[in-house]
Design an enzyme around this catalytic site. Structure first.
Site, PDB file in Angstrom:
ATOM      1  N   LYS A  50    -112.244 -31.861 -26.168  1.00 13.47           N
ATOM      2  CA  LYS A  50    -110.978 -32.048 -25.479  1.00 13.47           C
ATOM      3  C   LYS A  50    -110.159 -30.761 -25.440  1.00 13.47           C
ATOM      4  CE  LYS A  50    -107.666 -34.411 -23.579  1.00 13.47           C
ATOM      5  NZ  LYS A  50    -107.832 -34.918 -22.198  1.00 13.47           N
ATOM      6  N   GLU A  54    -118.166 -34.589 -15.121  1.00 11.61           N
ATOM      7  CA  GLU A  54    -118.037 -34.441 -16.582  1.00 11.61           C
ATOM      8  C   GLU A  54    -118.235 -35.769 -17.316  1.00 11.61           C
ATOM      9  OE1 GLU A  54    -114.298 -33.208 -18.327  1.00 11.61           O
ATOM     10  OE2 GLU A  54    -113.179 -34.061 -16.688  1.00 11.61           O
ATOM     11  N   ASN A  75    -111.445 -24.274 -37.985  1.00  7.90           N
ATOM     12  CA  ASN A  75    -111.506 -24.425 -36.527  1.00  7.90           C
ATOM     13  C   ASN A  75    -111.194 -23.055 -35.936  1.00  7.90           C
ATOM     14  OD1 ASN A  75    -111.311 -25.151 -33.853  1.00  7.90           O
ATOM     15  ND2 ASN A  75    -109.197 -25.870 -34.043  1.00  7.90           N
ATOM     16  N   TRP A 135    -117.477 -29.141 -33.114  1.00  8.24           N
ATOM     17  CA  TRP A 135    -118.071 -28.802 -31.820  1.00  8.24           C
ATOM     18  C   TRP A 135    -118.739 -27.459 -32.058  1.00  8.24           C
ATOM     19  CZ3 TRP A 135    -117.999 -25.016 -28.003  1.00  8.24           C
ATOM     20  CH2 TRP A 135    -118.508 -25.393 -26.751  1.00  8.24           C
ATOM     21  N   LYS A 193    -114.049 -34.671 -12.470  1.00  7.60           N
ATOM     22  CA  LYS A 193    -114.042 -35.969 -13.169  1.00  7.60           C
ATOM     23  C   LYS A 193    -115.425 -36.605 -13.128  1.00  7.60           C
ATOM     24  CE  LYS A 193    -111.176 -35.977 -15.234  1.00  7.60           C
ATOM     25  NZ  LYS A 193    -110.598 -34.708 -14.999  1.00  7.60           N
ATOM     26  N   ARG A 197    -111.865 -33.777 -30.150  1.00  4.43           N
ATOM     27  CA  ARG A 197    -111.865 -32.305 -30.229  1.00  4.43           C
ATOM     28  C   ARG A 197    -113.262 -31.745 -30.466  1.00  4.43           C
ATOM     29  NH1 ARG A 197    -106.902 -29.943 -31.232  1.00  4.43           N
ATOM     30  NH2 ARG A 197    -107.959 -28.182 -32.188  1.00  4.43           N
ATOM     31  N   HIS A 225    -121.621 -23.969   7.191  1.00  5.04           N
ATOM     32  CA  HIS A 225    -122.021 -22.557   7.056  1.00  5.04           C
ATOM     33  C   HIS A 225    -123.067 -22.383   5.963  1.00  5.04           C
ATOM     34  CE1 HIS A 225    -118.970 -21.340   9.911  1.00  5.04           C
ATOM     35  NE2 HIS A 225    -118.150 -22.179   9.293  1.00  5.04           N
TER      36      HIS A 225
END
Ligand code: AGP
Length: 606
Positions: free
Chosen positions: A601, A486, A100, A76, A483, A27, A502
């Protein structure tokens, strides 16, 4: 966005907290900390540092681990950089706090309470701790109630008062907190996976209710002080299964778990050869009467929605849009009671998706959520929920959650086709025969993982890469590109291969890595022609192709034959191959596959 834990009981709390924090590092993992309170002496010990939980464990290693009550946090960063000072817990007088969420008005609170000289960090959390301490005169409930009246934003607050031994207090708004009896004590956390193997039942702390965690009792109060009965649910997966087992990374373990996860997601919803959503209690009229469908989701979950769009628009004459949840409400979407909103989320806590869902429901739309975590905020906000049975997904990069979301979407669309008369018995039977084959076809790819590992080795030095395809292949590759970028940090762009000429084809030069998937019969020839266009400009092409397709005689850096399924089901083998490609590139680059830089996450900030 952050992980919170708390424990009070008979056991030494430090190890309980450290072990639980390790399970929550997905997290957020740029700093970590814990605070313990010795019930006998009233002594508080505060340990925190920039870095991982393993660094925190190091600074705790010489502590006498005698305290049995404490709180922990893995961060985080949102407000304030990554530093020891900004790590949680934060202390202000008698108050120790972990949080949090995002307090949007923390600067105003600094001014209102004239806190500037008291603060040591740049965080919003320390401001909350200081306000709590300002109101604390020995009554925890009063301090909490008075403080939250000032807070704007999202929060999961867990508070320890230094003169209240052995008791933890918690309150939340949006950000998650769950609690459980855990053997010799009680525990709370941001996620069920951290409640410990001994926990059998858990409760979701209702918003704006005060949780009291005692050594042998969990109490719940409303803001008027009235005690309420907590509602416990079974923990329906073995939380100890959260370990990596023999795998080097959770991501590999979770990629390998997909065939079983798909079967578990299907099994209760296919009864006697028919799609049966009774267990999800989604009324047939929901699926029959809507005249448009809108998916709101983020990241991988949004890519699952793109696959659903291909299915829906191929079966029904119905408008369907797939929106980034963070953009959704700013585009003045046209919604009414005939709109069916699908909110897709592994965690069920992504605040962008939650806020978009609330907006859609305010406009009268009906909602079905496709969620992996029981009792999560998005699940509780939605009219109906289809739970995926992926089990705990710890790696930040979503794999089994994505493919089980796809299964749920295939089943939902299949049921919709039945109730709308698009599918007769025979068509439903054929559709399901294909769907139930998906796990086996994915297993065939997994059994060739070494082939894909060889392909991955050719990409390790790439700085940029492209993934090109049309139609469903393009939707598959959008997820494949996410995937790869990251977990390997290679700047990867998925492009509709017909659009490349293009402009963007200007970026294709000698040896530019290009990954292509060719799985759709009606698009095969055009896709191969677009591949030749990039090859003629020097691209090094890796081709994932349905095994039954005969290939034009062209030079490919690598070709991997995907086990054949009916076109729309090719998303299953193709996705697993792309997951393995990303995994092996990241692993061979020596990166932390499970915890990529800057990511978390669960994204609980807007
Ligand atoms: C995908 O690998 C990422 N982990 C991320 O894009 C994720 O899918 C997104 O944040 C949505 O999360 P959710 O499914 O929990 O809502």
């Amino acid at each position: 966005m952050c992980g919170i834990v708390g424990y009070t009981g008979k056991e030494s709390v430090t190890d309980q907290l450290l072990d639980a924090l390790e399970l929550l590092e997905y997290r957020g993992y740029d700093s970590a900390g814990l605070a313990t309170l010795n019930g006998e002496t009233g002594k508080v010990k505060l340990r925190k540092c920039a870095g991982r939980v393993k660094d925190l464990r190091k600074i705790c290693r010489n502590d006498k681990k005698i305290s049995t009550c404490g709180i922990g946090h893995t961060r985080w960063a949102t407000h304030g950089g990554v530093s020891d000072e900004n790590a949680h817990p934060h202390r202000s007088g008698d108050v120790l706090l972990v949080h949090n969420g995002i307090i949007e008005n923390y600067e105003e609170l600094k001014d209102h309470f004239m806190l500037h000289k008291d603060l040591k960090s740049q965080t919003d959390t320390e401001v909350v701790a200081a306000v709590l301490n300002r109101f604390y005169q020995g009554n925890p409930h009063e301090a909490i109630c008075r403080t939250i009246k000032y807070l704007k934003g999202t929060f999961a607050l867990v508070v320890m008062f230094s003169d209240q031994p052995d008791i933890l207090y918690a309150i939340r708004n949006v950000s998650p907190i769950v609690a459980a009896y855990n053997g010799d004590g009680t525990m709370l956390a941001s996620d069920v996976v951290a409640l410990g193997a001994a926990a059998e039942k858990y409760m979701v702390v209702p918003e704006y209710m005060i949780l009291e965690l005692h050594k042998d009792e969990i109490k719940l109060f409303d803001l008027d002080g009235k005690q309420c009965e907590p509602e416990f649910m079974d923990i329906d997966w073995d939380t100890t299964r959260g370990g990596k087992g023999s795998y080097p990374f959770y991501m590999e373990k979770e990629i390998m778990e997909q065939p079983d996860a798909l079967k578990a997601t299907m099994e209760s919803r296919i009864v006697e050869g028919k799609i049966d959503l009774t267990a999800d209690a989604i009324p047939d009229e929901f699926l029959r009467d809507c005249n448009r469908i809108c998916v709101i989701a983020c990241g991988t979950a949004m890519h699952a929605g793109l696959v659903a769009k291909v299915l829906v628009q191929s079966k029904f004459n119905m408008h369907m849009n797939v929106e980034y949840a963070s953009e959704f409400m700013y585009g003045n979407p046209v919604l009414d009671e005939k709109t069916l909103v699908l909110a897709i989320s592994q965690s069920g806590e992504t605040i962008d998706t939650l806020e978009a869902l609330k907006y859609a429901r305010r406009q009268g739309a009906k909602s079905v959520a496709i969620i992996n975590v029981k009792g999560s905020s998005i699940a509780r906000e939605s009219d109906y929920v289809m739970y995926t049975a992926a089990g705990p997904e710890i790696a930040v990069a979503s794999t089994k959650a994505y493919t089980t979301q796809l299964v749920a979407l295939f089943l939902l669309v299949g049921r919709m086709a039945k109730v709308r008369g698009v599918f007769d018995e025979a068509a439903e039977k054929e559709y399901l025969e294909n769907l139930v084959e998906a796990p086996a076809k994915m297993l065939e790819v997994l059994e060739q993982k070494n082939e894909i590992h060889k392909i991955a080795r050719e990409m390790l030095d790439a700085k940029d890469a492209f993934m090109i395809g049309r139609g469903l292949d393009y939707s598959i590759l959008l997820e494949g590109a996410l995937k790869l970028k990251e977990v390997s940090y290679i700047h990867t762009e998925a492009y509709a291969s017909g659009e490349l000429k293009h402009g963007t084809i200007a970026l294709i030069t000698e040896n530019t890595p290009v990954v292509a998937t060719v799985t759709q019969t009606n698009l095969k020839d055009k896709e191969l022609s677009n591949i030749r266009e990039v090859q003629s400009r020097g691209a090094s092409v890796v081709l994932f192709v349905k095994e039954s397709f005969d290939l034009a005689d062209a030079e490919y850096a690598d070709v991997f034959a995907l086990p054949a399924m009916a076109d729309e089901f090719m998303v299953f083998p193709a996705s697993v191959a792309l997951q393995l490609l990303a995994y092996y590139v990241s692993m061979d680059k020596g990166l932390d596959v499970d915890k990529p830089r800057n990511l978390a996450k669960v994204v609980t900030v807007e």
